[in-house]
Design a protein around this motif. Sequence first.
Motif: not given
Length: 176
Positions: A134-136, A145-151, A154-155
């Motif tokens: 997912l994060n990769q 705009w959604r890539i501020d953190s992996d956490e 996931t949330a």
Amino acid sequence: MDVQSLIDYFALELWIENTDWIDTGNNYRLWRSRNITNQPYQDGKWRCAVYDTEYSMGCDRQGAPEGSYRLLNALIDKRYDTGVNFFVQPLLQNEQFRRQFVITFMDLCNSCFETEHAVSVLDDMYQNDYAPILNQGFRRTGPDWRIDSDENMTAYTEKLIGYEKTFIEGRTQACI
């Protein structure tokens, strides 16, 4: 044209309530093999492909079903003669096609769309196929705009999965 593919496609799109599809003449694809062989799906028939379904399963409504028959009405309303719906409206005039559509839809409601099965498939796909990458994937392809953190990604995704489960649990009743 592989008529069963068309029936399966419409049954799925209607069940998932893809609101960015039939009445907009949007987000449909047909495919076929150009090499004719005796192998499955290499008969040159056109088949439907599902894609771009982010406005489905209540994800834009916190999992709530749309609560109307807009998609079904679009399927039978002559005003919506765009896209793949162009093929289905004349076919619905045919008793044999209508009967096969209803039988297929009800069979799917009693199997693939059944609540426990559908939730199980969703969980399995998310845990085994999607979550590990997912994060990769979001870092590589966006949306930015959604890539501020992996956490947070996931949330965000797990919230959408929750909406889809809520939708599935409520949607199955529509098949009854």
